[in-house]
Motif scaffolding. Structure first.
Motif, PDB file in Angstrom:
ATOM      1  N   PHE A  33       0.851  -1.185   0.000  1.00  0.00           N
ATOM      2  CA  PHE A  33       0.000   0.000   0.000  1.00  0.00           C
ATOM      3  C   PHE A  33       0.885   1.234   0.000  1.00  0.00           C
ATOM      4  CE2 PHE A  33      -2.882  -3.175   1.804  1.00  0.00           C
ATOM      5  CZ  PHE A  33      -4.027  -2.939   1.055  1.00  0.00           C
ATOM      6  N   LEU A  34       0.409   2.312  -0.627  1.00  0.00           N
ATOM      7  CA  LEU A  34       1.186   3.555  -0.665  1.00  0.00           C
ATOM      8  C   LEU A  34       1.078   4.343   0.630  1.00  0.00           C
ATOM      9  CD1 LEU A  34       0.618   5.125  -4.218  1.00  0.00           C
ATOM     10  CD2 LEU A  34       2.692   4.081  -3.320  1.00  0.00           C
ATOM     11  N   ALA A  35      -0.076   4.298   1.266  1.00  0.00           N
ATOM     12  CA  ALA A  35      -0.324   5.141   2.449  1.00  0.00           C
ATOM     13  C   ALA A  35      -0.113   4.391   3.758  1.00  0.00           C
ATOM     14  CB  ALA A  35      -1.742   5.705   2.389  1.00  0.00           C
ATOM     15  N   ARG A  36       0.494   3.234   3.705  1.00  0.00           N
ATOM     16  CA  ARG A  36       0.740   2.461   4.924  1.00  0.00           C
ATOM     17  C   ARG A  36       2.206   2.061   4.978  1.00  0.00           C
ATOM     18  NH1 ARG A  36      -4.281  -1.904   4.636  1.00  0.00           N
ATOM     19  NH2 ARG A  36      -5.857  -0.458   3.837  1.00  0.00           N
ATOM     20  N   PRO A  37       3.056   2.831   5.639  1.00  0.00           N
ATOM     21  CA  PRO A  37       2.742   4.057   6.390  1.00  0.00           C
ATOM     22  C   PRO A  37       2.714   5.281   5.481  1.00  0.00           C
ATOM     23  CG  PRO A  37       5.061   3.569   6.604  1.00  0.00           C
ATOM     24  CD  PRO A  37       4.478   2.465   5.759  1.00  0.00           C
ATOM     25  N   LEU A  38       2.070   6.356   5.962  1.00  0.00           N
ATOM     26  CA  LEU A  38       2.016   7.609   5.218  1.00  0.00           C
ATOM     27  C   LEU A  38       3.192   8.464   5.667  1.00  0.00           C
ATOM     28  CD1 LEU A  38       0.223   9.009   3.107  1.00  0.00           C
ATOM     29  CD2 LEU A  38      -0.940  10.172   4.972  1.00  0.00           C
ATOM     30  N   ALA A  39       4.319   8.279   4.998  1.00  0.00           N
ATOM     31  CA  ALA A  39       5.553   8.978   5.367  1.00  0.00           C
ATOM     32  C   ALA A  39       6.271   9.413   4.097  1.00  0.00           C
ATOM     33  CB  ALA A  39       6.443   8.051   6.194  1.00  0.00           C
ATOM     34  N   ARG A 131      -9.514  20.275  -4.289  1.00  0.00           N
ATOM     35  CA  ARG A 131     -10.306  19.483  -3.337  1.00  0.00           C
ATOM     36  C   ARG A 131      -9.804  18.050  -3.355  1.00  0.00           C
ATOM     37  NH1 ARG A 131     -13.318  16.217  -6.326  1.00  0.00           N
ATOM     38  NH2 ARG A 131     -13.897  16.829  -8.452  1.00  0.00           N
ATOM     39  N   PRO A 132     -10.172  17.248  -2.350  1.00  0.00           N
ATOM     40  CA  PRO A 132      -9.742  15.844  -2.348  1.00  0.00           C
ATOM     41  C   PRO A 132     -10.383  15.059  -3.500  1.00  0.00           C
ATOM     42  CG  PRO A 132     -10.445  16.532  -0.152  1.00  0.00           C
ATOM     43  CD  PRO A 132     -10.856  17.617  -1.090  1.00  0.00           C
ATOM     44  N   TRP A 133      -9.634  14.106  -4.015  1.00  0.00           N
ATOM     45  CA  TRP A 133     -10.168  13.211  -5.038  1.00  0.00           C
ATOM     46  C   TRP A 133     -11.003  12.123  -4.379  1.00  0.00           C
ATOM     47  CZ3 TRP A 133      -5.395  11.964  -8.672  1.00  0.00           C
ATOM     48  CH2 TRP A 133      -4.981  13.156  -9.278  1.00  0.00           C
ATOM     49  N   LEU A 188      -4.858   4.340  -2.441  1.00  0.00           N
ATOM     50  CA  LEU A 188      -4.310   5.282  -3.418  1.00  0.00           C
ATOM     51  C   LEU A 188      -4.898   6.679  -3.215  1.00  0.00           C
ATOM     52  CD1 LEU A 188      -3.604   4.558  -7.105  1.00  0.00           C
ATOM     53  CD2 LEU A 188      -5.058   6.487  -6.557  1.00  0.00           C
ATOM     54  N   LEU A 189      -6.206   6.756  -2.952  1.00  0.00           N
ATOM     55  CA  LEU A 189      -6.857   8.047  -2.712  1.00  0.00           C
ATOM     56  C   LEU A 189      -6.379   8.674  -1.407  1.00  0.00           C
ATOM     57  CD1 LEU A 189     -10.470   7.175  -3.905  1.00  0.00           C
ATOM     58  CD2 LEU A 189      -8.921   8.825  -4.970  1.00  0.00           C
ATOM     59  N   THR A 190      -6.185   7.849  -0.380  1.00  0.00           N
ATOM     60  CA  THR A 190      -5.637   8.367   0.879  1.00  0.00           C
ATOM     61  C   THR A 190      -4.266   8.987   0.639  1.00  0.00           C
ATOM     62  OG1 THR A 190      -6.828   6.725   2.202  1.00  0.00           O
ATOM     63  CG2 THR A 190      -4.902   7.760   3.222  1.00  0.00           C
ATOM     64  N   TYR A 191      -3.452   8.299  -0.140  1.00  0.00           N
ATOM     65  CA  TYR A 191      -2.112   8.802  -0.420  1.00  0.00           C
ATOM     66  C   TYR A 191      -2.163  10.111  -1.195  1.00  0.00           C
ATOM     67  CZ  TYR A 191       2.476   9.340  -2.505  1.00  0.00           C
ATOM     68  OH  TYR A 191       3.677   9.870  -2.915  1.00  0.00           O
ATOM     69  N   VAL A 192      -2.917  10.164  -2.299  1.00  0.00           N
ATOM     70  CA  VAL A 192      -2.903  11.356  -3.144  1.00  0.00           C
ATOM     71  C   VAL A 192      -3.527  12.551  -2.432  1.00  0.00           C
ATOM     72  CG1 VAL A 192      -5.125  11.052  -4.339  1.00  0.00           C
ATOM     73  CG2 VAL A 192      -3.194  12.124  -5.533  1.00  0.00           C
ATOM     74  N   ASN A 193      -4.442  12.322  -1.499  1.00  0.00           N
ATOM     75  CA  ASN A 193      -5.100  13.415  -0.784  1.00  0.00           C
ATOM     76  C   ASN A 193      -4.329  13.870   0.456  1.00  0.00           C
ATOM     77  OD1 ASN A 193      -7.293  13.630  -2.572  1.00  0.00           O
ATOM     78  ND2 ASN A 193      -8.413  12.010  -1.515  1.00  0.00           N
ATOM     79  N   ARG A 194      -3.421  13.026   0.960  1.00  0.00           N
ATOM     80  CA  ARG A 194      -2.689  13.375   2.179  1.00  0.00           C
ATOM     81  C   ARG A 194      -1.183  13.207   2.027  1.00  0.00           C
ATOM     82  NH1 ARG A 194      -4.961   9.629   6.656  1.00  0.00           N
ATOM     83  NH2 ARG A 194      -3.416  10.815   7.862  1.00  0.00           N
ATOM     84  N   LEU A 200       5.676  16.134  -7.648  1.00  0.00           N
ATOM     85  CA  LEU A 200       6.214  15.257  -8.694  1.00  0.00           C
ATOM     86  C   LEU A 200       6.400  13.830  -8.191  1.00  0.00           C
ATOM     87  CD1 LEU A 200       8.818  17.323 -10.744  1.00  0.00           C
ATOM     88  CD2 LEU A 200       6.869  16.041 -11.638  1.00  0.00           C
ATOM     89  N   ILE A 201       6.824  13.673  -6.951  1.00  0.00           N
ATOM     90  CA  ILE A 201       6.964  12.334  -6.378  1.00  0.00           C
ATOM     91  C   ILE A 201       5.591  11.701  -6.212  1.00  0.00           C
ATOM     92  CG2 ILE A 201       7.785  11.013  -4.395  1.00  0.00           C
ATOM     93  CD1 ILE A 201      10.016  12.194  -6.105  1.00  0.00           C
ATOM     94  N   THR A 202       4.636  12.496  -5.730  1.00  0.00           N
ATOM     95  CA  THR A 202       3.261  12.002  -5.589  1.00  0.00           C
ATOM     96  C   THR A 202       2.716  11.533  -6.935  1.00  0.00           C
ATOM     97  OG1 THR A 202       2.842  13.511  -3.741  1.00  0.00           O
ATOM     98  CG2 THR A 202       0.915  12.625  -4.889  1.00  0.00           C
ATOM     99  N   ALA A 203       2.898  12.357  -7.977  1.00  0.00           N
ATOM    100  CA  ALA A 203       2.403  11.998  -9.309  1.00  0.00           C
ATOM    101  C   ALA A 203       3.062  10.722  -9.803  1.00  0.00           C
ATOM    102  CB  ALA A 203       2.656  13.141 -10.284  1.00  0.00           C
ATOM    103  N   ALA A 204       4.373  10.590  -9.581  1.00  0.00           N
ATOM    104  CA  ALA A 204       5.107   9.420 -10.064  1.00  0.00           C
ATOM    105  C   ALA A 204       4.641   8.145  -9.379  1.00  0.00           C
ATOM    106  CB  ALA A 204       6.607   9.625  -9.831  1.00  0.00           C
ATOM    107  N   LEU A 205       4.578   8.155  -8.045  1.00  0.00           N
ATOM    108  CA  LEU A 205       4.183   6.950  -7.313  1.00  0.00           C
ATOM    109  C   LEU A 205       2.715   6.610  -7.573  1.00  0.00           C
ATOM    110  CD1 LEU A 205       6.004   7.527  -3.900  1.00  0.00           C
ATOM    111  CD2 LEU A 205       6.729   6.112  -5.840  1.00  0.00           C
ATOM    112  N   LEU A 206       1.883   7.645  -7.667  1.00  0.00           N
ATOM    113  CA  LEU A 206       0.465   7.416  -7.969  1.00  0.00           C
ATOM    114  C   LEU A 206       0.324   6.707  -9.317  1.00  0.00           C
ATOM    115  CD1 LEU A 206      -2.565   8.145  -7.282  1.00  0.00           C
ATOM    116  CD2 LEU A 206      -2.212  10.150  -8.714  1.00  0.00           C
ATOM    117  N   HIS A 207       1.050   7.182 -10.334  1.00  0.00           N
ATOM    118  CA  HIS A 207       0.963   6.577 -11.669  1.00  0.00           C
ATOM    119  C   HIS A 207       1.416   5.122 -11.641  1.00  0.00           C
ATOM    120  CE1 HIS A 207       1.214   6.212 -16.026  1.00  0.00           C
ATOM    121  NE2 HIS A 207       2.435   5.712 -15.871  1.00  0.00           N
TER     122      HIS A 207
END
Length: 448
Positions: A33-39, A131-133, A188-194, A200-207
């Motif tokens: 998971f991307l947001a576990r942990p959110l760091a 706004r949040p996705w 994925l939504l938790t990660y992109v919103n928080r 750029l790192i967020t966009a890369a990992l999200l993709h």
């Protein structure tokens, strides 16, 4: 913990290959998971330097967009990205045919590319809101970009998908099971919103995560690339345009030892729970992504400079005409619609056919419009070749392993060199700037 799991598939006696008729085990990926942990993602020095360079270039580019009239430029950048994205999907048509399809969609492929361009703009406008996705946003974007593959109820895929091959047994990659997709999209939504990472790192990992989850039967690539634009737009880095990153990501490798897009995604998909292994895998992918973002931004910046120069030249040529006349209105709209007809211009600008015809005649005499060799619905076609040539040269630069056709020729699929110039960029060294002139070879006026 990220891992590959062994999954048994029953024999398919109607299978294409013997492995499918025999049945057996295939390897299915279960990502972290991307947001576990959110760091914050720990970055290696080389990747951190690339992030600084790419962020600086994108910020400068975004600032340039904010300090000028953006309507026509946004259309030009969206057209460049839409055409480039369509080339990845195997839809290949020159910029001229795509622009013509906006008037009359006689050519099915060109019309599809034109729809892709409009869809990309709509998708990024949705995701770029401050706004949040939500799940609904992602489903709307997928429905917009891949309407033929969006289920009626809007749900994510319900079955197993695979990439390459004719079944999971012969596939190059098998994404996680369908029942896990909603939980992964939640994460994925938790990660992109928080996200604590830079945009750029967020966009890369999200993709990378979206492509790994592969939440739909088809349209994942188009949607995943739109998410990149959405992150950058929502963060305020590029709100009034697009970075043509599609071909930059999928460009051909200059050398066999280079990673390439598939190799970068494969590197991202690590195994095990060791944080050091995960960090090394992500950094390898991030280096590839940031280099692509940097190259795409430089190409877009050149496109902006060239388009600005063209508009300035046009302004000089039309300075003697009445300020509120139809001539200026037509010229202002040419970057948005560089191929047109007299009938189209009369309808768009609400003038009589004779008035539009007279304006076109004057623009042809100035060299701004050029009569075409074909006709559409019995109407003569006129083109702003300078805009079309900029789009084509930009696509060729994006297809170059060096993002510069003076250094390395386009690799893989790329449009042919424009006939109106017949030449690559000038390349004359600018001593003060420390770089080469990027205007087309044989251009008029000073190098820039």
């Amino acid at each position: 913990m990220a891992r590959f799991e062994e999954v048994y598939q029953e024999p398919d006696f109607a299978g294409v290959r013997s492995a499918e008729r025999r049945g057996g085990f295939f390897r299915r990926y279960v990502p972290d998971f991307l947001a576990r942990p959110l760091a914050p993602e720990p970055l290696e020095p080389q990747v951190a330097d690339l992030l600084i360079d790419a962020t600086r270039e994108i910020t400068r580019f975004g600032e340039r967009l904010r300090h000028r009239s953006v309507g026509a430029l946004y259309a030009t950048l969206a057209r460049s990205e839409g055409i480039s994205s369509s080339w990845i999907e195997g839809l290949e048509k020159p910029a001229r045919e795509v622009a013509l399809a906006a008037l009359e969609p006689d050519d099915a492929v060109a019309a599809q590319i034109h729809r892709n361009i409009q869809s990309i703009r709509a998708a990024v406008e949705t995701l770029g809101e401050n706004r949040p996705w939500t799940h609904a946003d992602l489903r709307l974007v997928h429905a917009t970009l891949a309407p033929g593959h969006h289920p009626a109820g809007g749900a994510y895929r319900s079955g197993q998908v695979f990439i390459g091959g004719s079944s999971p047994l012969t596939a190059k990659f098998v994404p996680p099971a369908a029942e896990l997709v909603p939980a992964y999209i939640d994460d994925l939504l938790t990660y992109v919103n928080r996200s604590p990472d830079q945009p750029l790192i967020t966009a890369a990992l999200l993709h990378a995560q979206y492509e790994t989850i592969h939440p739909d039967v088809d349209g994942n690539g188009r949607t995943g690339r739109a998410l990149i634009h959405g992150v950058l737009a929502r963060a305020g880095l590029v709100r009034d345009g697009l970075i043509p990153i599609s071909v930059a990501l999928r460009r051909e490798r200059a050398h066999p030892e280079e990673l390439g897009y598939v190799g970068a995604l494969t590197a991202f998909r690590h195994e095990g729970g060791d944080p050091a292994v995960r960090s090394a895998a992500r950094n390898r992918y991030l280096a590839y992504f940031l280099e692509a973002a940097l190259g795409a931004t430089r190409v877009a910046s050149t496109l902006l400079s060239e388009l600005t120069a063209v508009e300035a030249r046009w302004a000089g040529l039309t300075a003697g005409f009445r300020g509120d006349g139809v001539i200026h209105a037509i010229v202002a709209g040419l970057p948005d619609q560089p191929v047109t007809t007299i009938t189209h211009l009369a309808e768009r600008h609400r003038v009589s056919f004779p008035a539009a015809s007279n304006a076109v005649r004057q623009l042809v005499s100035l060299g701004i419009l050029v009569p075409g060799t074909a006709r559409r619905r019995r109407a003569e076609i006129y083109a702003a070749n300078e805009v079309l040539d900029l789009l084509t040269l930009g696509e060729r630069a994006l297809a170059s392993p060096a993002y510069d056709t003076r250094i390395a020729a386009p690799a893989g699929r790329a449009p042919q060199l424009p006939r109106t110039t017949g030449l690559e960029p000038c390349g004359r060294l600018l001593p003060r700037a420390g770089r080469a002139c990027s205007r087309p070879a044989g251009h008029r006026g000073r190098c820039r």
